[in-house]
Design a protein around this motif. Structure first.
Motif, PDB file in Angstrom:
ATOM      1  N   TRP A 155       9.145  10.539  15.622  1.00 56.17           N
ATOM      2  CA  TRP A 155       7.969   9.713  15.834  1.00 56.17           C
ATOM      3  C   TRP A 155       7.424   9.284  14.488  1.00 56.17           C
ATOM      4  O   TRP A 155       7.406  10.069  13.538  1.00 56.17           O
ATOM      5  CB  TRP A 155       6.894  10.485  16.611  1.00 56.17           C
ATOM      6  N   LEU A 156       6.960   8.058  14.419  1.00 59.56           N
ATOM      7  CA  LEU A 156       6.485   7.511  13.151  1.00 59.56           C
ATOM      8  C   LEU A 156       5.046   7.026  13.279  1.00 59.56           C
ATOM      9  O   LEU A 156       4.692   6.356  14.249  1.00 59.56           O
ATOM     10  CB  LEU A 156       7.361   6.324  12.727  1.00 59.56           C
ATOM     11  N   ASP A 157       4.245   7.377  12.278  1.00 60.04           N
ATOM     12  CA  ASP A 157       2.907   6.820  12.180  1.00 60.04           C
ATOM     13  C   ASP A 157       3.022   5.427  11.559  1.00 60.04           C
ATOM     14  O   ASP A 157       4.004   5.120  10.868  1.00 60.04           O
ATOM     15  CB  ASP A 157       2.020   7.698  11.300  1.00 60.04           C
ATOM     16  N   THR A 158       2.027   4.606  11.769  1.00 62.78           N
ATOM     17  CA  THR A 158       2.030   3.247  11.237  1.00 62.78           C
ATOM     18  C   THR A 158       0.710   2.978  10.532  1.00 62.78           C
ATOM     19  O   THR A 158      -0.355   3.134  11.129  1.00 62.78           O
ATOM     20  CB  THR A 158       2.240   2.214  12.361  1.00 62.78           C
ATOM     21  N   VAL A 159       0.786   2.579   9.269  1.00 59.78           N
ATOM     22  CA  VAL A 159      -0.398   2.258   8.473  1.00 59.78           C
ATOM     23  C   VAL A 159      -0.780   0.803   8.720  1.00 59.78           C
ATOM     24  O   VAL A 159       0.078  -0.088   8.691  1.00 59.78           O
ATOM     25  CB  VAL A 159      -0.121   2.458   6.962  1.00 59.78           C
ATOM     26  N   GLN A 160      -2.057   0.583   8.945  1.00 58.33           N
ATOM     27  CA  GLN A 160      -2.596  -0.770   9.088  1.00 58.33           C
ATOM     28  C   GLN A 160      -3.473  -1.044   7.867  1.00 58.33           C
ATOM     29  O   GLN A 160      -4.395  -0.268   7.578  1.00 58.33           O
ATOM     30  CB  GLN A 160      -3.450  -0.883  10.346  1.00 58.33           C
ATOM     31  N   MET A 161      -3.172  -2.124   7.151  1.00 56.71           N
ATOM     32  CA  MET A 161      -3.957  -2.500   5.972  1.00 56.71           C
ATOM     33  C   MET A 161      -4.437  -3.929   6.163  1.00 56.71           C
ATOM     34  O   MET A 161      -3.819  -4.709   6.900  1.00 56.71           O
ATOM     35  CB  MET A 161      -3.132  -2.352   4.695  1.00 56.71           C
ATOM     36  N   GLN A 162      -5.521  -4.286   5.492  1.00 59.05           N
ATOM     37  CA  GLN A 162      -6.113  -5.609   5.670  1.00 59.05           C
ATOM     38  C   GLN A 162      -6.672  -6.112   4.349  1.00 59.05           C
ATOM     39  O   GLN A 162      -7.160  -5.326   3.530  1.00 59.05           O
ATOM     40  CB  GLN A 162      -7.232  -5.523   6.705  1.00 59.05           C
ATOM     41  N   ARG A 163      -6.601  -7.440   4.184  1.00 57.80           N
ATOM     42  CA  ARG A 163      -7.140  -8.086   2.992  1.00 57.80           C
ATOM     43  C   ARG A 163      -7.745  -9.416   3.395  1.00 57.80           C
ATOM     44  O   ARG A 163      -7.111 -10.202   4.094  1.00 57.80           O
ATOM     45  CB  ARG A 163      -6.011  -8.347   2.002  1.00 57.80           C
ATOM     46  N   PRO A 164      -8.980  -9.693   2.952  1.00 61.10           N
ATOM     47  CA  PRO A 164      -9.528 -11.027   3.237  1.00 61.10           C
ATOM     48  C   PRO A 164      -8.803 -12.088   2.420  1.00 61.10           C
ATOM     49  O   PRO A 164      -8.332 -11.822   1.309  1.00 61.10           O
ATOM     50  CB  PRO A 164     -10.997 -10.915   2.828  1.00 61.10           C
ATOM     51  N   LEU A 165      -8.718 -13.271   2.969  1.00 56.27           N
ATOM     52  CA  LEU A 165      -8.164 -14.434   2.280  1.00 56.27           C
ATOM     53  C   LEU A 165      -9.294 -15.447   2.131  1.00 56.27           C
ATOM     54  O   LEU A 165     -10.076 -15.650   3.067  1.00 56.27           O
ATOM     55  CB  LEU A 165      -7.015 -15.049   3.074  1.00 56.27           C
TER      56      LEU A 165
END
Length: 178
Positions: A155-165
């Protein structure tokens, strides 16, 4: 060292397919199990470019080093100002700033097109190089989905990242009435 970032073309499909196939078989940056063939990868590229999203490749001293593209984050109309980035590098080119150059170019192109947010979906928190790359270019971790995917018997965790444009969510896009 001569680094060139340029728009991807049909002539790049073979190299893109080979790099992606290696990622599918050996690693967990993608949760796809079966490597697509060149025809499928060409179709995917055409679909992304045809929808108006940028798709670029990196060449180092004339050799294919990797590729990156932006695509729709979700299909619903309310997400139309948000893109998801994808970046892949051939392993022998890691650590040379090529991923940073690809992602920076992608960010610039997406901002020029008026997109307001970019999301990175990183296959497992253990992919420190990808997390660090995104952090260097202004992304922040907004969440980790635990056990979201399964590949290579785990099983794999998933990282969610965000950046404004551009101005991000500080104001409405031009012509937006919703």
């Amino acid at each position: 060292m001569s680094l060139l970032i340029r728009d991807a073309t049909a002539a790049d499909v073979s190299a893109i397919t080979a790099l992606y196939a290696d990622e599918v078989r050996e690693r967990v940056a993608t949760y796809e199990y079966d490597a697509p063939n060149e025809q499928e990868m060409a179709r995917r590229m055409r679909d992304i470019q045809g929808a108006g999203y940028p798709y670029v490749v990196a060449e180092l001293d004339g050799a294919f080093a990797g590729y990156a593209y932006a695509s729709s984050y979700r299909g619903r109309i309310g997400y139309r100002w948000t893109v998801e980035d994808t970046v892949y590098l051939r392993p022998e080119f890691h650590g040379r700033g090529i991923g940073k150059a690809l992602l920076a170019k992608l960010i610039d192109l997406c901002e020029a097109q008026g997109f307001r947010q970019m999301v990175a979906v990183i296959g497992e928190p253990g992919n420190g190089a990808s997390v660090a790359l995104h952090e260097r270019l202004g992304f922040r971790t907004v969440g980790i989905f635990q056990g979201l995917g399964r590949k290579h018997g785990r099983w794999l965790d998933t990282v969610q990242m965000q950046r404004p444009l551009g101005s991000g969510d500080r104001d409405a896009p031009a012509g937006e009435d919703c």
